[in-house]
Design a protein around this motif. Structure first.
Motif, PDB file in Angstrom:
ATOM      1  N   LEU A   1      35.349  44.119  28.353  1.00  0.00           N
ATOM      2  CA  LEU A   1      36.513  44.046  29.075  1.00  0.00           C
ATOM      3  C   LEU A   1      36.666  42.624  29.608  1.00  0.00           C
ATOM      4  O   LEU A   1      37.923  41.981  29.432  1.00  0.00           O
ATOM      5  N   ASN A   2      35.683  41.717  30.118  1.00  0.00           N
ATOM      6  CA  ASN A   2      35.749  40.652  30.641  1.00  0.00           C
ATOM      7  C   ASN A   2      36.093  39.575  29.385  1.00  0.00           C
ATOM      8  O   ASN A   2      36.972  38.629  29.644  1.00  0.00           O
ATOM      9  N   ALA A   3      35.492  39.858  28.389  1.00  0.00           N
ATOM     10  CA  ALA A   3      35.796  38.891  26.995  1.00  0.00           C
ATOM     11  C   ALA A   3      37.061  39.071  26.579  1.00  0.00           C
ATOM     12  O   ALA A   3      37.792  38.134  25.926  1.00  0.00           O
ATOM     13  N   LEU A   4      37.703  40.445  26.595  1.00  0.00           N
ATOM     14  CA  LEU A   4      39.067  40.553  25.972  1.00  0.00           C
ATOM     15  C   LEU A   4      40.027  40.153  26.825  1.00  0.00           C
ATOM     16  O   LEU A   4      40.980  39.592  26.411  1.00  0.00           O
ATOM     17  N   PHE A   5      40.063  40.470  28.090  1.00  0.00           N
ATOM     18  CA  PHE A   5      40.894  40.187  28.999  1.00  0.00           C
ATOM     19  C   PHE A   5      40.858  38.939  30.268  1.00  0.00           C
ATOM     20  O   PHE A   5      41.872  38.413  30.465  1.00  0.00           O
TER      21      PHE A   5
ATOM     22  N   VAL B   1      32.939  40.334  35.902  1.00  0.00           N
ATOM     23  CA  VAL B   1      32.231  41.467  34.918  1.00  0.00           C
ATOM     24  C   VAL B   1      32.129  42.732  35.847  1.00  0.00           C
ATOM     25  O   VAL B   1      32.389  43.718  35.376  1.00  0.00           O
ATOM     26  N   GLY B   2      31.678  42.594  36.972  1.00  0.00           N
ATOM     27  CA  GLY B   2      31.414  43.862  37.825  1.00  0.00           C
ATOM     28  C   GLY B   2      32.756  44.393  38.312  1.00  0.00           C
ATOM     29  O   GLY B   2      32.844  45.545  38.667  1.00  0.00           O
ATOM     30  N   GLY B   3      33.891  43.366  38.180  1.00  0.00           N
ATOM     31  CA  GLY B   3      35.236  43.798  38.712  1.00  0.00           C
ATOM     32  C   GLY B   3      35.739  44.835  37.628  1.00  0.00           C
ATOM     33  O   GLY B   3      36.359  45.954  37.811  1.00  0.00           O
ATOM     34  N   TRP B   4      35.457  44.259  36.225  1.00  0.00           N
ATOM     35  CA  TRP B   4      35.929  45.086  35.176  1.00  0.00           C
ATOM     36  C   TRP B   4      35.155  46.565  34.992  1.00  0.00           C
ATOM     37  O   TRP B   4      35.689  47.696  34.830  1.00  0.00           O
TER      38      TRP B   4
END
Length: 150
Positions: free
Chosen positions: A41-45, A50-53
């Motif tokens: 999700l971090n890579a996409l958005f 990372v922990g937030g996603w």
């Protein structure tokens, strides 16, 4: 630190040895969830760590379970799988493979000198399955008749 194992009555298959063991395993599994969910999700958005996603994905999953809307999630995943399938087909067409060479690869051939190895492979696999099926046959036949297998 205690191991996080599911074998031998670990925390997932039996009562935990202590709350410290459960907490340690929970922390280790949380790190895996962060990588498995938060990283893509971090890579996409972007925008969040990372922990937030991973936390957002966890809350969304909790809400879906809480309101019993798994059917909606299942439909959403079906749409994503269809998009993935269409993308793979589109890329395959875009690349434009050599169709005659592709079809030529479907014709079975043995390399020179490999006949002995192929026969050994066929015999090994076939023999193993035959032995397993023979035991099953004997147990089934023994239940129906008094003679069993010989």
């Amino acid at each position: 630190m205690p191991p996080c194992s599911t074998a031998g009555g670990g925390w997932a298959t039996g009562p935990p040895a202590s709350s410290a063991s459960t907490s340690w395993c929970g922390l280790r599994l949380r790190r895996h969830r962060d990588v498995g969910v938060g990283l893509p999700l971090n890579a996409l958005f972007g925008g969040l760590p990372v922990g937030g996603w991973a936390a957002i994905a966890g809350v969304v999953g909790l809400v879906l379970v809480w309101v019993q809307r798994y059917h909606a999630f299942e439909k959403f995943m079906t749409v994503l799988v269809l998009i993935k399938f269409a993308t793979v087909v589109f890329v395959a067409i875009l690349v434009g493979p050599d169709v005659p060479a592709l079809l030529n690869g479907l014709v079975p051939r043995l390399p020179e000198g490999s006949t002995v190895y192929v026969l050994g492979l066929i015999g090994g696999v076939g023999g193993t399955i035959t032995m397993a099926a023979y035991g099953y046959c004997c147990s089934r036949r023994a239940g129906r008749a008094r003679s069993g297998c010989r």
